[in-house]
Design a protein around this motif. Sequence first.
Motif, PDB file in Angstrom:
ATOM      1  N   MET A 108      38.362  -9.748  35.375  1.00  0.00           N
ATOM      2  CA  MET A 108      39.018  -8.605  34.741  1.00  0.00           C
ATOM      3  C   MET A 108      40.452  -8.957  34.367  1.00  0.00           C
ATOM      4  SD  MET A 108      39.477  -8.729  38.134  1.00  0.00           S
ATOM      5  CE  MET A 108      37.932  -8.057  38.737  1.00  0.00           C
ATOM      6  N   GLU A 109      41.000  -8.155  33.463  1.00  0.00           N
ATOM      7  CA  GLU A 109      42.416  -8.290  33.142  1.00  0.00           C
ATOM      8  C   GLU A 109      43.232  -7.815  34.334  1.00  0.00           C
ATOM      9  OE1 GLU A 109      45.548  -6.874  29.666  1.00  0.00           O
ATOM     10  OE2 GLU A 109      43.789  -5.637  30.108  1.00  0.00           O
ATOM     11  N   LEU A 110      44.208  -8.620  34.740  1.00  0.00           N
ATOM     12  CA  LEU A 110      45.056  -8.249  35.864  1.00  0.00           C
ATOM     13  C   LEU A 110      46.435  -7.859  35.336  1.00  0.00           C
ATOM     14  CD1 LEU A 110      44.017 -11.056  38.369  1.00  0.00           C
ATOM     15  CD2 LEU A 110      43.280  -8.667  38.353  1.00  0.00           C
ATOM     16  N   SER A 111      46.900  -6.703  35.734  1.00  0.00           N
ATOM     17  CA  SER A 111      48.156  -6.178  35.188  1.00  0.00           C
ATOM     18  C   SER A 111      49.364  -6.957  35.670  1.00  0.00           C
ATOM     19  CB  SER A 111      48.311  -4.700  35.568  1.00  0.00           C
ATOM     20  OG  SER A 111      48.255  -4.539  36.980  1.00  0.00           O
ATOM     21  N   ASP A 112      49.262  -7.564  36.859  1.00  0.00           N
ATOM     22  CA  ASP A 112      50.364  -8.381  37.357  1.00  0.00           C
ATOM     23  C   ASP A 112      49.822  -9.386  38.358  1.00  0.00           C
ATOM     24  OD1 ASP A 112      50.491  -7.310  40.152  1.00  0.00           O
ATOM     25  OD2 ASP A 112      51.075  -5.468  39.129  1.00  0.00           O
ATOM     26  N   ARG A 113      50.707 -10.232  38.844  1.00  0.00           N
ATOM     27  CA  ARG A 113      50.329 -11.342  39.723  1.00  0.00           C
ATOM     28  C   ARG A 113      49.682 -10.862  41.013  1.00  0.00           C
ATOM     29  NH1 ARG A 113      48.754 -14.209  42.599  1.00  0.00           N
ATOM     30  NH2 ARG A 113      49.239 -16.341  43.223  1.00  0.00           N
ATOM     31  N   TYR A 134      32.173  -4.050  32.364  1.00  0.00           N
ATOM     32  CA  TYR A 134      32.838  -2.851  32.885  1.00  0.00           C
ATOM     33  C   TYR A 134      34.183  -2.717  32.182  1.00  0.00           C
ATOM     34  CZ  TYR A 134      34.978  -6.584  35.617  1.00  0.00           C
ATOM     35  OH  TYR A 134      35.604  -7.748  35.985  1.00  0.00           O
ATOM     36  N   SER A 135      34.795  -1.579  32.280  1.00  0.00           N
ATOM     37  CA  SER A 135      36.073  -1.335  31.618  1.00  0.00           C
ATOM     38  C   SER A 135      37.125  -2.315  32.121  1.00  0.00           C
ATOM     39  CB  SER A 135      36.532   0.098  31.888  1.00  0.00           C
ATOM     40  OG  SER A 135      37.784   0.339  31.280  1.00  0.00           O
ATOM     41  N   GLY A 136      37.744  -3.048  31.181  1.00  0.00           N
ATOM     42  CA  GLY A 136      38.787  -4.005  31.539  1.00  0.00           C
ATOM     43  C   GLY A 136      38.297  -5.404  31.802  1.00  0.00           C
ATOM     44  N   CYS A 137      36.998  -5.648  31.663  1.00  0.00           N
ATOM     45  CA  CYS A 137      36.501  -7.010  31.886  1.00  0.00           C
ATOM     46  C   CYS A 137      36.946  -7.924  30.744  1.00  0.00           C
ATOM     47  CB  CYS A 137      34.982  -7.026  32.036  1.00  0.00           C
ATOM     48  SG  CYS A 137      34.061  -6.668  30.513  1.00  0.00           S
ATOM     49  N   MET A 138      36.910  -9.218  30.976  1.00  0.00           N
ATOM     50  CA  MET A 138      37.335 -10.194  29.974  1.00  0.00           C
ATOM     51  C   MET A 138      36.181 -10.461  29.011  1.00  0.00           C
ATOM     52  SD  MET A 138      40.441 -10.646  30.747  1.00  0.00           S
ATOM     53  CE  MET A 138      40.965 -12.078  29.817  1.00  0.00           C
ATOM     54  N   GLY A 139      36.372 -10.097  27.756  1.00  0.00           N
ATOM     55  CA  GLY A 139      35.305 -10.210  26.770  1.00  0.00           C
ATOM     56  C   GLY A 139      34.834 -11.630  26.558  1.00  0.00           C
ATOM     57  N   MET A 140      35.753 -12.614  26.581  1.00  0.00           N
ATOM     58  CA  MET A 140      35.348 -13.990  26.357  1.00  0.00           C
ATOM     59  C   MET A 140      34.385 -14.466  27.433  1.00  0.00           C
ATOM     60  SD  MET A 140      35.460 -17.400  27.043  1.00  0.00           S
ATOM     61  CE  MET A 140      36.785 -17.720  28.197  1.00  0.00           C
ATOM     62  N   GLU A 141      34.569 -14.005  28.663  1.00  0.00           N
ATOM     63  CA  GLU A 141      33.697 -14.420  29.742  1.00  0.00           C
ATOM     64  C   GLU A 141      32.295 -13.837  29.574  1.00  0.00           C
ATOM     65  OE1 GLU A 141      35.735 -13.600  33.419  1.00  0.00           O
ATOM     66  OE2 GLU A 141      37.509 -14.718  32.786  1.00  0.00           O
ATOM     67  N   VAL A 142      32.213 -12.699  28.914  1.00  0.00           N
ATOM     68  CA  VAL A 142      30.907 -12.113  28.581  1.00  0.00           C
ATOM     69  C   VAL A 142      30.289 -12.846  27.398  1.00  0.00           C
ATOM     70  CG1 VAL A 142      29.711 -10.030  27.785  1.00  0.00           C
ATOM     71  CG2 VAL A 142      31.581  -9.843  29.454  1.00  0.00           C
ATOM     72  N   THR A 184      34.861  -0.621  27.257  1.00  0.00           N
ATOM     73  CA  THR A 184      36.033  -1.192  26.601  1.00  0.00           C
ATOM     74  C   THR A 184      36.555  -2.360  27.419  1.00  0.00           C
ATOM     75  OG1 THR A 184      36.606   0.983  25.705  1.00  0.00           O
ATOM     76  CG2 THR A 184      38.312  -0.722  25.662  1.00  0.00           C
ATOM     77  N   ALA A 185      36.422  -3.549  26.850  1.00  0.00           N
ATOM     78  CA  ALA A 185      36.877  -4.758  27.537  1.00  0.00           C
ATOM     79  C   ALA A 185      38.392  -4.880  27.443  1.00  0.00           C
ATOM     80  CB  ALA A 185      36.205  -5.983  26.926  1.00  0.00           C
ATOM     81  N   ALA A 186      38.936  -5.866  28.114  1.00  0.00           N
ATOM     82  CA  ALA A 186      40.380  -6.121  28.064  1.00  0.00           C
ATOM     83  C   ALA A 186      40.827  -6.262  26.613  1.00  0.00           C
ATOM     84  CB  ALA A 186      40.704  -7.390  28.849  1.00  0.00           C
ATOM     85  N   GLY A 187      41.973  -5.709  26.291  1.00  0.00           N
ATOM     86  CA  GLY A 187      42.478  -5.769  24.924  1.00  0.00           C
ATOM     87  C   GLY A 187      41.917  -4.693  24.024  1.00  0.00           C
ATOM     88  N   GLY A 188      41.129  -3.756  24.589  1.00  0.00           N
ATOM     89  CA  GLY A 188      40.593  -2.653  23.795  1.00  0.00           C
ATOM     90  C   GLY A 188      39.366  -2.989  22.981  1.00  0.00           C
TER      91      GLY A 188
END
Length: 337
Positions: free
Chosen positions: A81-86, A11-19, A57-61
């Motif tokens: 997913m990429e988290l924008s903040d804590r 999904y948009s923003g997911c972590m590509g390495m985990e995929v 589009t995964a995290a980092g574009g």
Amino acid sequence: MKTKCIAILAYSGCMGMEVFGLCDTLLLANRVAVAINGPSAPLFEVIVTSLGGGNVTAAGGIPIGTRKPVARPDLLVVPGMELSDRHACTAPMSALAPEVAYLAKAFARGTPVAAVCVGAFLLGDAGLLSGRRATTSWLFAPDLARRFPAAMVDPAAMLVEDGGVATTGSFSAAFDLAMHLVRQSASAKVQRSVARMGLLDDRRTSQAPFIDTRMLARPEGAFAASVHAWLGQRLAEPYNLKQLAAAFHVSDRTLLRRVKEETGQTPLAYVQQARVGKAKVLLESTSLSVAQVTERVGYADVATFCALFKRNVGQSPAEYRRRFRVISQVDVKERPA
């Protein structure tokens, strides 16, 4: 053995390495199994899906090509997913509501599900963690426990499987999930070969050695924050509940209740956690002996401290130092008084 279909929900923003980490490790397992056992059906068919198909589009574009969801995979995996903040995971993520609904429906149809790292929050939003043991990145485990109080969250576990729902620790635990699947489907020889070729530690069971309490969120309640600050300044002193309560002009019972309400833990549990955290820093960055570290963090008996350290970290102080010691030209050494 029947080929297992593993569907990964991108999904948009997911972590590509985990995929891709999961995809590539299971691909390697397929190749190793053929090399060892001869021509046969692949152990795994891995399909990267998304609700709409096409590129996401995964995290980092980074674009990821996907297919539309398959009907009945043997396992449905959702990455983090990429988290924008804590604090980004402290409330439901409305943009991912369709994925949450899909996860809930898939599980209701009988498909086992798994989440990597903070993907566990999506399983929680889907109602799949209630009454189950679970884990996530140690950094966000307290948030998971607060968001989903009906879940039994183990912040130290690397992988937890409970009733068709699997969750993993932080980020690189995608490889631990992959090796877990290999163990379920392949011989010990194939498993060992995959681990060796991929430089993967297939014996990891705990995140505890990596937990850095300095990075955890501070308690939100002002009272507990003040108690923690008071205790933090006196870690080397014996813990005394009556003295602590007197310092804040409340009864023992009131102090315990208010701190537990604001943090979910007792003051003693915090002291033990903080002492172990300080000991980790000293073991990593100084040449102090274990006995000296024990004294610095407020314990008189080395054996008692070592037992506490191993219970919390999963390794003895000496084992922890060997693994995490910071190599530098100048060590901080004990200075004469």
